[in-house]
Design an enzyme around this catalytic site. Structure first.
Site, mmCIF file in Angstrom:
data_model
loop_
_atom_site.group_PDB
_atom_site.id
_atom_site.type_symbol
_atom_site.label_atom_id
_atom_site.label_comp_id
_atom_site.label_asym_id
_atom_site.label_seq_id
_atom_site.Cartn_x
_atom_site.Cartn_y
_atom_site.Cartn_z
ATOM 1 N N ASP A 165 -13.059 10.836 16.534
ATOM 2 C CA ASP A 165 -12.613 9.939 15.482
ATOM 3 C C ASP A 165 -12.167 8.595 16.063
ATOM 4 O O ASP A 165 -11.813 7.675 15.312
ATOM 5 C CB ASP A 165 -11.525 10.576 14.617
ATOM 6 C CG ASP A 165 -10.305 11.029 15.401
ATOM 7 O OD1 ASP A 165 -10.246 10.784 16.626
ATOM 8 O OD2 ASP A 165 -9.401 11.651 14.786
ATOM 9 N N ASP A 169 -14.730 15.924 16.416
ATOM 10 C CA ASP A 169 -13.364 15.885 15.885
ATOM 11 C C ASP A 169 -13.299 16.220 14.402
ATOM 12 O O ASP A 169 -14.113 15.717 13.611
ATOM 13 C CB ASP A 169 -12.778 14.485 16.055
ATOM 14 C CG ASP A 169 -12.087 14.273 17.383
ATOM 15 O OD1 ASP A 169 -11.740 15.262 18.041
ATOM 16 O OD2 ASP A 169 -11.892 13.100 17.753
ATOM 17 N N GLU A 218 -3.959 15.068 26.231
ATOM 18 C CA GLU A 218 -4.040 13.608 26.318
ATOM 19 C C GLU A 218 -2.700 12.997 26.690
ATOM 20 O O GLU A 218 -1.664 13.334 26.109
ATOM 21 C CB GLU A 218 -4.522 13.018 24.987
ATOM 22 C CG GLU A 218 -4.634 11.501 25.017
ATOM 23 C CD GLU A 218 -5.348 10.913 23.818
ATOM 24 O OE1 GLU A 218 -5.417 9.669 23.727
ATOM 25 O OE2 GLU A 218 -5.847 11.685 22.971
#
Length: 263
Positions: A45, A84, A181
């Site tokens: 995304d 995603d 992340e």
């Protein structure tokens, strides 16, 4: 090149080998990345920012993601195609099932969803119905406003422990892959060591099983502030495909990420 599957990623982890991941949003770039050896392609995304010009990923719709998934699937070659679920697709289990089904029909082979331990029930239902899941932890861009910006997560001991525990819960629920992340390298290693499933990192240090970057960052066309974990591989390349190959080889040999790319 042999087709990459979840079994391939699991074999990489058992053998202590790393694997490369890169975003791709259309057939041409997917083909170039796959031909360069990239193991996993992500229709992220992130397209909301790098393609559509938004300041976050939140405006991206399921229709947007499905369109780009169909495009990338036509050029993905041997690579595994991860996709995603966009913002609010995880609002209910029913919505998760409907949207993941749409992505799988469009060509997804692994569906990535952002969230913490509370996602366990939804992930359990997805995997029961044949949807392979990658659970995204750490900095989750869909909650960027709640987090107060794009900040490193898990610096405090209690938060780091929570991320480790969340990962264990989601793997127990059926997640086949974890993506971390923007966390300290020490936490990236701790999560990777604690799990039997492959762990992909972006800004999570050198010890995760796989590394992922946004394609535009690899090619040096990032706008605004460049994140610390990014490296421009186009600098020493004569073509886009060569830049992808340099990135793939740097991941495979653990030359990337280096200390300057880590937290």
């Amino acid at each position: 090149m042999k087709t990459v599957t979840l079994s391939t990623l699991q074999a990489f982890k058992r053998a202590g080998e790393t694997f490369s991941c890169l975003t791709a949003y259309d057939a041409s770039f997917a083909h170039a990345a796959s031909a360069a050896g990239i193991d996993v392609l992500l229709v992220g995304d992130s397209l909301g920012m790098v393609l559509q010009g938004h300041s976050s990923t939140l405006p991206v719709t399921i229709e947007d993601i499905c369109y780009h998934t169909r495009c990338a699937a036509r050029g993905k070659g041997h690579s595994l195609l991860m996709v995603d679920l966009p913002f609010m697709s995880n609002a209910t289990t029913e919505r998760m099932l409907e949207d993941s089904a749409a992505l799988m029909r469009a060509g997804a082979e692994l569906v990535k969803v952002e969230g913490e331990a509370w996602m366990a029930d939804g992930i359990r239902e997805m995997t029961r119905r044949g949807v392979p899941v990658c659970a995204h932890l750490g900095l989750t861009p869909q909650t960027v406003y709640q987090l107060g910006g794009y900040k490193v997560q898990g610096r405090e001991a209690a938060h780091a422990e929570q991320i480790i525990n969340d990962a264990k819960v989601l793997v127990e629920a059926g997640a086949s892959v974890i993506l971390l992340e923007c966390v300290p390298a020490s936490l990236g290693k701790a999560v990777t060591d604690a799990l039997d499933v492959p762990v992909i990192g972006i800004g999570a240090g050198p010890d995760t099983n796989g590394q992922i970057l946004v394609m535009h960052d690899v090619l040096g066309v990032t706008h605004g502030r460049t994140p610390r974990f990014v490296k421009n591989f186009m600098v020493d390349a004569d073509s886009i495909q060569e830049a992808f190959k340099h990135y793939h080889e740097a991941v495979k040999t653990r030359a990337f990420p280096a200390a300057e790319h880590c937290f």
